[in-house]
Design a protein around this motif. Structure first.
Motif, short mmCIF file in Angstrom:
data_model
loop_
_atom_site.label_atom_id
_atom_site.label_comp_id
_atom_site.label_asym_id
_atom_site.label_seq_id
_atom_site.Cartn_x
_atom_site.Cartn_y
_atom_site.Cartn_z
N ALA A 6 0.93 -1.09 -0.14
CA ALA A 6 -0.27 0.07 -0.05
C ALA A 6 0.80 1.36 0.08
O ALA A 6 0.47 2.30 -0.72
N ASP A 7 2.12 1.13 0.72
CA ASP A 7 2.96 2.37 0.66
C ASP A 7 3.80 2.57 -0.44
O ASP A 7 4.57 3.49 -0.50
N ARG A 8 3.79 1.64 -1.31
CA ARG A 8 4.71 1.44 -2.44
C ARG A 8 4.68 2.85 -3.25
O ARG A 8 3.74 3.26 -3.45
N VAL A 9 5.76 3.40 -3.67
CA VAL A 9 5.72 4.57 -4.41
C VAL A 9 5.41 4.15 -5.97
O VAL A 9 5.67 3.04 -6.44
N GLN A 10 4.65 5.12 -6.51
CA GLN A 10 3.90 4.62 -7.87
C GLN A 10 5.12 4.90 -8.79
O GLN A 10 5.58 6.11 -8.75
N LEU A 11 5.53 4.01 -9.54
CA LEU A 11 6.78 4.44 -10.57
C LEU A 11 6.22 5.02 -11.83
O LEU A 11 5.05 4.75 -12.10
N VAL A 12 6.96 5.81 -12.49
CA VAL A 12 6.61 6.48 -13.59
C VAL A 12 7.55 6.08 -14.84
O VAL A 12 8.76 6.15 -14.38
N ASP A 13 7.37 5.61 -15.88
CA ASP A 13 7.95 5.20 -16.84
C ASP A 13 8.69 6.47 -17.57
O ASP A 13 8.29 7.49 -17.97
#
Length: 214
Positions: A6-13
């Motif tokens: 849930a706390d995982r950072v949302q990666l951006v391509d």
């Protein structure tokens, strides 16, 4: 779902995160140019950089801080809590915008227009920064000038002189002036480019100036 997930950072391509060619044709700007007229607009970290107070209360003098790398540095340092002195040559709108962004971080910001090719101005810039902010802890020699040419004969002595005065003389003058005021732990940071390591013939004077800085 676990807490870790849930706390995982949302990666951006990164390949899709920024503007990509082909870009619309733009009319060449008279040097040194203005980033306000560029399309698409450069990304200086306005929306992405988050500070954490690493420079809280310190004062940084940044040359060429109106746009480009200088604006990115100013934004970064302001968000890290540093008071900022913005030096620029002639791009009033760019410098004003950099100051507005930096001030959003609730730090003190001063803006000083002037030509670093003048030794007297370099000395005045350091003193004015100290007077307005009460101290100077960091000097960032970032300002630089370059022009391209297809043949070495196209580089005039006047152009060579302008490049070296801006890129080599000014950092020396500023560093000499600030040395007597830096506290223990203070910093002088010189930005250079790949031209110092892998010079391009069409940027001969600029490449030479960057090699001299190294």
């Amino acid at each position: 779902m676990s807490t870790a997930t849930a706390d995982r950072v949302q990666l951006v391509d990164p390949r899709e995160a920024y503007a990509k060619p082909p870009f619309n044709d733009q009319q060449a700007m008279k040097m040194p140019g203005s980033s306000e007229k560029m399309q698409p607009q450069p990304n200086h970290g306005e929306e992405s950089y988050e500070g954490s107070g690493k420079l809280k209360g310190l004062t940084a003098l940044i040359t060429g801080a109106d746009s480009g790398i200088g604006r990115a540095i100013a934004i970064c340092y302001a968000r890290e809590g540093a008071n900022i002195a913005i030096n620029y040559l002639s791009e009033d709108a760019d410098a004003k915008r950099t100051a507005e962004i930096a001030e959003e971080s609730d730090v003190n910001v001063s803006v000083v227009r002037g030509d670093l090719r003048e030794e007297s101005f370099c000395n005045e810039l350091v003193e004015q920064t100290r007077e307005e902010h009460g101290a100077i802890d960091i000097l960032i020699n970032n300002a630089a000038y370059q022009e391209t040419a297809d043949d070495v004969d196209e580089f005039s002595t006047e152009l060579f002189d302008r490049i070296f005065k801006t890129n080599v003389y000014a950092p020396f003058w500023l560093s000499r002036a600030v040395m007597k005021h830096l506290p223990p732990g203070g910093s002088i940071i010189n930005t250079v480019s790949i031209q110092g390591y892998d010079p391009s013939p069409y940027l001969l004077p600029y490449s030479s100036s960057k090699s001299a800085m190294l």
